[in-house]
Design a protein around this motif. Structure first.
Motif, PDB file in Angstrom:
ATOM      1  N   ASP A  17      31.838  49.056  40.943  1.00  0.00           N
ATOM      2  CA  ASP A  17      31.171  48.829  39.663  1.00  0.00           C
ATOM      3  C   ASP A  17      31.509  47.462  39.058  1.00  0.00           C
ATOM      4  N   GLU A  18      32.140  46.579  39.801  1.00  0.00           N
ATOM      5  CA  GLU A  18      32.532  45.264  39.296  1.00  0.00           C
ATOM      6  C   GLU A  18      31.961  44.176  40.198  1.00  0.00           C
ATOM      7  N   ARG A  19      31.268  43.248  39.595  1.00  0.00           N
ATOM      8  CA  ARG A  19      30.661  42.168  40.374  1.00  0.00           C
ATOM      9  C   ARG A  19      31.671  41.072  40.656  1.00  0.00           C
ATOM     10  N   ILE A  20      31.399  40.318  41.694  1.00  0.00           N
ATOM     11  CA  ILE A  20      32.251  39.188  42.063  1.00  0.00           C
ATOM     12  C   ILE A  20      32.278  38.164  40.927  1.00  0.00           C
ATOM     13  N   ARG A  21      31.132  37.935  40.289  1.00  0.00           N
ATOM     14  CA  ARG A  21      31.066  36.976  39.186  1.00  0.00           C
ATOM     15  C   ARG A  21      32.005  37.376  38.053  1.00  0.00           C
ATOM     16  N   SER A  22      32.067  38.652  37.742  1.00  0.00           N
ATOM     17  CA  SER A  22      32.954  39.132  36.684  1.00  0.00           C
ATOM     18  C   SER A  22      34.418  38.903  37.046  1.00  0.00           C
ATOM     19  N   ARG A  23      34.770  39.176  38.283  1.00  0.00           N
ATOM     20  CA  ARG A  23      36.156  38.937  38.720  1.00  0.00           C
ATOM     21  C   ARG A  23      36.492  37.443  38.666  1.00  0.00           C
ATOM     22  N   PHE A  24      35.559  36.602  39.054  1.00  0.00           N
ATOM     23  CA  PHE A  24      35.781  35.159  39.048  1.00  0.00           C
ATOM     24  C   PHE A  24      35.947  34.642  37.621  1.00  0.00           C
ATOM     25  N   LEU A  25      35.106  35.107  36.691  1.00  0.00           N
ATOM     26  CA  LEU A  25      35.227  34.681  35.294  1.00  0.00           C
ATOM     27  C   LEU A  25      36.549  35.147  34.682  1.00  0.00           C
ATOM     28  N   THR A  26      36.973  36.342  35.037  1.00  0.00           N
ATOM     29  CA  THR A  26      38.273  36.833  34.569  1.00  0.00           C
ATOM     30  C   THR A  26      39.385  35.935  35.079  1.00  0.00           C
ATOM     31  N   TRP A  27      39.305  35.546  36.324  1.00  0.00           N
ATOM     32  CA  TRP A  27      40.310  34.664  36.920  1.00  0.00           C
ATOM     33  C   TRP A  27      40.297  33.297  36.241  1.00  0.00           C
ATOM     34  N   LEU A  28      39.097  32.794  35.914  1.00  0.00           N
ATOM     35  CA  LEU A  28      39.003  31.493  35.246  1.00  0.00           C
ATOM     36  C   LEU A  28      39.563  31.529  33.820  1.00  0.00           C
ATOM     37  N   MET A  29      39.493  32.662  33.151  1.00  0.00           N
ATOM     38  CA  MET A  29      39.963  32.779  31.778  1.00  0.00           C
ATOM     39  C   MET A  29      41.488  32.921  31.681  1.00  0.00           C
ATOM     40  N   MET A  30      42.158  33.130  32.799  1.00  0.00           N
ATOM     41  CA  MET A  30      43.595  33.350  32.784  1.00  0.00           C
ATOM     42  C   MET A  30      44.383  32.209  32.134  1.00  0.00           C
ATOM     43  N   PRO A  31      44.116  30.937  32.416  1.00  0.00           N
ATOM     44  CA  PRO A  31      44.874  29.873  31.748  1.00  0.00           C
ATOM     45  C   PRO A  31      44.715  29.893  30.226  1.00  0.00           C
ATOM     46  N   LEU A  32      43.518  30.187  29.745  1.00  0.00           N
ATOM     47  CA  LEU A  32      43.307  30.292  28.305  1.00  0.00           C
ATOM     48  C   LEU A  32      44.109  31.445  27.720  1.00  0.00           C
TER      49      LEU A  32
END
Length: 73
Positions: A17-32
């Motif tokens: 139920d989780e798209r690759i795009r969602s996982r990638f955006l979550t990973w990108l938001m980690m530094p913030l």
């Protein structure tokens, strides 16, 4: 959630139920998220620690309630 075992030493989770795009955006938001935890959330946490006793809406301002002989406060 479905767990799949891959030909390696570690098991990886693959959510259907989780798209690759969602996982990638979550990973990108980690530094913030790390920067906010070190700055804004730390200040907010300390403010909460130092001011938690000053709420003024507690239920025990006059001590514990005493029950009368009828069982009602």
């Amino acid at each position: 959630m479905r767990l799949q075992r891959h030909s390696g030493t570690a098991a990886r989770s693959h959510r259907t139920d989780e798209r690759i795009r969602s996982r990638f955006l979550t990973w990108l938001m980690m530094p913030l998220a790390i920067i906010m935890a070190w700055t804004w959330f730390r200040r907010l946490r300390w403010y909460g620690i130092f001011t938690c006793a000053r709420t003024g809406w507690g239920t025990r301002q006059n001590g514990a309630e005493h029950l009368s002989s009828t069982g009602h406060p």
